[in-house]
Design an enzyme around this catalytic site. Structure first.
Site, short mmCIF file in Angstrom:
data_model
loop_
_atom_site.label_atom_id
_atom_site.label_comp_id
_atom_site.label_asym_id
_atom_site.label_seq_id
_atom_site.Cartn_x
_atom_site.Cartn_y
_atom_site.Cartn_z
N ASP A 107 -7.54 0.38 -4.14
CA ASP A 107 -6.50 -0.38 -3.50
C ASP A 107 -5.41 0.51 -3.45
O ASP A 107 -4.80 1.03 -4.46
CB ASP A 107 -6.10 -1.40 -4.34
CG ASP A 107 -5.20 -2.54 -4.02
OD1 ASP A 107 -4.58 -2.41 -2.79
OD2 ASP A 107 -4.94 -3.53 -4.83
N LYS A 129 5.01 -1.90 1.54
CA LYS A 129 6.24 -1.08 0.36
C LYS A 129 6.83 0.04 1.14
O LYS A 129 7.88 0.17 1.52
CB LYS A 129 5.73 -0.68 -0.85
CG LYS A 129 4.90 -1.76 -1.59
CD LYS A 129 6.01 -3.00 -1.89
CE LYS A 129 5.29 -4.14 -2.91
NZ LYS A 129 4.34 -4.92 -2.44
N TRP A 173 -3.35 -6.19 -11.10
CA TRP A 173 -2.33 -7.39 -10.39
C TRP A 173 -3.22 -8.63 -10.24
O TRP A 173 -4.28 -8.84 -10.01
CB TRP A 173 -2.53 -6.90 -9.07
CG TRP A 173 -1.34 -7.70 -7.76
CD1 TRP A 173 -0.37 -8.01 -8.31
CD2 TRP A 173 -1.68 -7.94 -6.56
NE1 TRP A 173 0.39 -8.76 -7.32
CE2 TRP A 173 -0.71 -8.33 -6.01
CE3 TRP A 173 -2.58 -7.42 -5.51
CZ2 TRP A 173 -0.40 -9.07 -4.76
CZ3 TRP A 173 -2.74 -7.87 -4.25
CH2 TRP A 173 -1.52 -8.41 -3.79
#
Length: 398
Positions: A211, A246, A131
């Site tokens: 993560d 999310k 990312w």
């Protein structure tokens, strides 16, 4: 002129993609760029469990005063149970603590400053690719950033190269690992792969930072936590960043946490004192609303069950979009070429499309995705899979 020497920096490419998409007058455009879940109506919905939790809070809350430096303690406890399992030995031994942060990104920044301040001289190693914000957050904090291979130019997961690179990482350095639904590629490690990574991490005395931004979007809420729990049980120390953006649909509420697993309860208190100090100088105290919603949901069996069903519905829809796109590509002889889309997990897919093909998709067909070829599968309109497949076939055969 005080501001005269200040130069303009390039804008965030994904946010820029949002602006370009918004300006496109084509009614048949596709938004596969920004990483948000969309339902069958093309909306990013407020979950029913969230709505009910918010109503309960509205009826019950009597104050908007500050929460503490570590945030809502109930949120921290319940999120730790969600991540590590309610029967986790670490929870019983008081070896894990959660510091609430403004989203998963805030957790990463808190972690970066903690490493810089408390573990001076340590470098951090990121997957290639990763990312993009991972790169800038740790570099901005002043850490030395290195990379280990993950997905190569052939758009395949390369575990042997990853393991070989980790073997060469200096002892004591931090290695960032994606728990599931790897961003941006969608390629995840198998359980056998994770065990090999754990072996290297343990032998090299590396500190893992896992993560965990997409719990529930890969194979399920419990299944997606497998690697995190494996590492937590096997190692004395671990850092975990968790995001509720999310799976709770709380994007703009900025709700996340940094979980620290320490060797014992006393050392955890030492670490948490440092985190509170650092957080105080970053954002003082974290925003409350999103965390209060999550705590309300996870603390109520009925709401938690409703939420889990909604997460499973989102996960299944994403999986169906992956298989549906492969079916739509079949008439063009491209289902085998893009078979990896069905293997990948989560919202994102490294499609394998080149930057030139991505540009053609944008200019000729109003299909918007990141220049690397990363597509947000969760943004696909299921009723227009054939149109998307036709556009992809045209740029692939041009």
């Amino acid at each position: 002129m005080h501001f005269g020497p200040i130069e303009r920096v390039p804008g965030d490419p994904i946010l820029g993609l949002m602006e370009s998409y918004a300006k496109d007058a084509n009614p048949n455009k596709f938004d596969l760029g920004v990483g948000v879940y969309k339902d069958a109506m093309g909306l990013t919905p407020v979950l029913a469990a969230v709505k009910q939790a918010e109503q309960r809070l509205l009826d019950r809350q009597t104050s908007k005063t500050y929460v503490g430096g570590h945030g809502d303690s109930t949120f921290g406890q319940l999120l730790s149970e969600l991540v590590l399992g309610s029967d986790s030995r670490l929870l019983r031994e008081l070896r894990v603590g959660a510091t609430q942060t403004p989203g998963g990104t805030g957790a990463l920044r808190l972690c970066a400053d903690f490493i810089k301040h408390c573990l001076p001289g340590r470098g951090i190693w990121l997957s290639d690719p990763t990312w993009p914000i991972h790169e800038t957050i740790f570099a901005t904090a002043g850490l030395k950033v290195g990379h280990y291979p993950y997905v190569g130019q052939d758009n395949r997961l390369n575990v042997p190269a990853m393991l070989a690179a980790l073997e060469a990482v200096p002892k004591g350095d931090i290695v960032l690992l994606h728990a599931c639904c790897h961003n941006p590629t969608g390629f995840d490690l198998s359980q056998a792969d994770w065990k090999q990574v754990l072996d290297v991490v343990r032998r090299r005395d590396l500190l893992p930072l896992i993560d965990f931004a997409y719990q529930g979007f890969g194979d399920g809420l419990e299944q997606d936590a497998w690697a995190v729990r494996l590492f937590a049980e096997a190692l004395p120390e671990l850092l975990i960043t968790s995001s509720c953006s999310k799976n709770f649909g709380l994007y703009r509420e900025r709700t996340g946490a940094l979980l620290v697993c320490a060797s014992d309860a006393q050392k955890l208190l030492d670490v948490r004192s440092q985190l509170a100090f650092i957080a105080r100088n970053l954002w003082s105290t974290p925003p409350d609303h999103g965390a209060a919603v999550v705590a309300e949901i996870l603390g109520n069996p009925g709401l938690k069950s409703l939420w889990a069903d909604e997460v499973e519905g989102m996960r299944l829809r994403i999986a169906q979009l992956r298989s549906g796109l492969l079916e739509a590509l079949a008439p063009y002889g491209l289902s085998e070429h893009f078979a990896h889309i069905g293997v990948q997990r989560g919202m994102f897919s490294y499609t394998g499309l080149t930057s030139a093909q991505v540009q053609q998709l944008r200019e000729k067909h109003s299909v918007y995705m990141v220049g690397s070829g990363r597509a947000n599968v969760a943004g696909i309109d299921a009723t227009r899979l054939d149109a998307l497949a036709k556009a992809i076939s045209e740029v692939c055969t041009a």
